[in-house]
Design an enzyme around this catalytic site. Structure first.
Site, PDB file in Angstrom:
ATOM      1  N   TYR A  70       0.815  -1.223   0.000  1.00  0.00           N
ATOM      2  CA  TYR A  70       0.000   0.000   0.000  1.00  0.00           C
ATOM      3  C   TYR A  70       0.848   1.271   0.000  1.00  0.00           C
ATOM      4  O   TYR A  70       0.376   2.323   0.421  1.00  0.00           O
ATOM      5  CB  TYR A  70      -0.974  -0.021   1.178  1.00  0.00           C
ATOM      6  CG  TYR A  70      -2.196  -0.880   0.919  1.00  0.00           C
ATOM      7  CD1 TYR A  70      -3.039  -0.621  -0.167  1.00  0.00           C
ATOM      8  CD2 TYR A  70      -2.514  -1.953   1.750  1.00  0.00           C
ATOM      9  CE1 TYR A  70      -4.148  -1.399  -0.423  1.00  0.00           C
ATOM     10  CE2 TYR A  70      -3.632  -2.744   1.505  1.00  0.00           C
ATOM     11  CZ  TYR A  70      -4.451  -2.453   0.415  1.00  0.00           C
ATOM     12  OH  TYR A  70      -5.563  -3.223   0.165  1.00  0.00           O
ATOM     13  N   ASN A 130     -13.459  -4.092   2.334  1.00  0.00           N
ATOM     14  CA  ASN A 130     -14.072  -4.300   1.017  1.00  0.00           C
ATOM     15  C   ASN A 130     -13.668  -5.615   0.346  1.00  0.00           C
ATOM     16  O   ASN A 130     -13.668  -5.753  -0.869  1.00  0.00           O
ATOM     17  CB  ASN A 130     -13.888  -3.080   0.122  1.00  0.00           C
ATOM     18  CG  ASN A 130     -12.434  -2.766  -0.183  1.00  0.00           C
ATOM     19  OD1 ASN A 130     -11.552  -3.578   0.096  1.00  0.00           O
ATOM     20  ND2 ASN A 130     -12.189  -1.626  -0.787  1.00  0.00           N
TER      21      ASN A 130
END
Ligand code: ABT
Ligand code: MG
Length: 149
Positions: free
Chosen positions: A49, A112
């Site tokens: 990330y 998610n």
């Protein structure tokens, strides 16, 4: 042949959606070429990330991804990067269309369910980050001539 990196996140594993998620990509016709169930180190999460490291949600994201095991996968097929993103659906599951994985099963932007590489170059970077060459198997489309014209 194009490849993408997909990762079933801790929430997808904890909710028992591993089979359902893999099924969508198999049923579509894409070819699985790498798969591992693993705990994620802080270093790997931060590298994965890296583009978000200045964002306010970065630390929470790293904590989440390292909190519990994930399923890391590489899938292969023509146009698989963009197509997998469509199958996954919008980042915020509340905006994701029904029929997409996030639209059908997700409720929270920070939970998610699954990650998918957002471009071909990103996919190459992420595959190299998560898998060694020997963990990837070349076997698919060449043995499945019925898949493509
Ligand atoms: P990923 O496939 O996880 O990269 O998600 P996607 O590409 O759809 O969306 P981006 B923008 O890359 O989000 C990365 C993770 O950050 C979370 N997030 C994102 C937030 O928690 N808050 C936000 O405001 C935004 C923009 C969602 C993604 N992961 N999770 N879990
Ligand atoms: Mg992303």
């Amino acid at each position: 042949m194009e490849r993408t990196f997909l990762m079933i996140k801790p929430d997808g594993v904890q909710r028992g959606l591993v089979g359902e998620i893999i099924k969508r990509f198999e049923a579509k016709g894409f070819t699985l070429v790498g798969l591992k169930f693993m705990a994620v180190s802080k270093e790997l999460a931060e590298q994965h990330y890296d583009v978000h490291k200045e964002r306010p949600f970065f630390q929470g994201l790293v904590e989440f991804i390292t909190s519990s095991p994930v399923v890391a996968m590489v899938w292969e097929g023509e146009g698989v990067v963009a197509s997998a993103r469509k199958i996954i659906g919008a980042t915020n599951p509340l905006n994701a269309e029904p029929g997409t994985l996030r639209g059908d099963y997700g409720m929270d932007v920070g939970r998610n369910l699954i990650h998918g590489s957002d471009a071909i170059e990103t996919a190459q970077r992420e595959i190299a980050l998560w898998f060694t060459d020997s963990e990837l198997v070349n076997w698919g489309p060449t043995q499945k001539p019925w898949l493509y014209e």
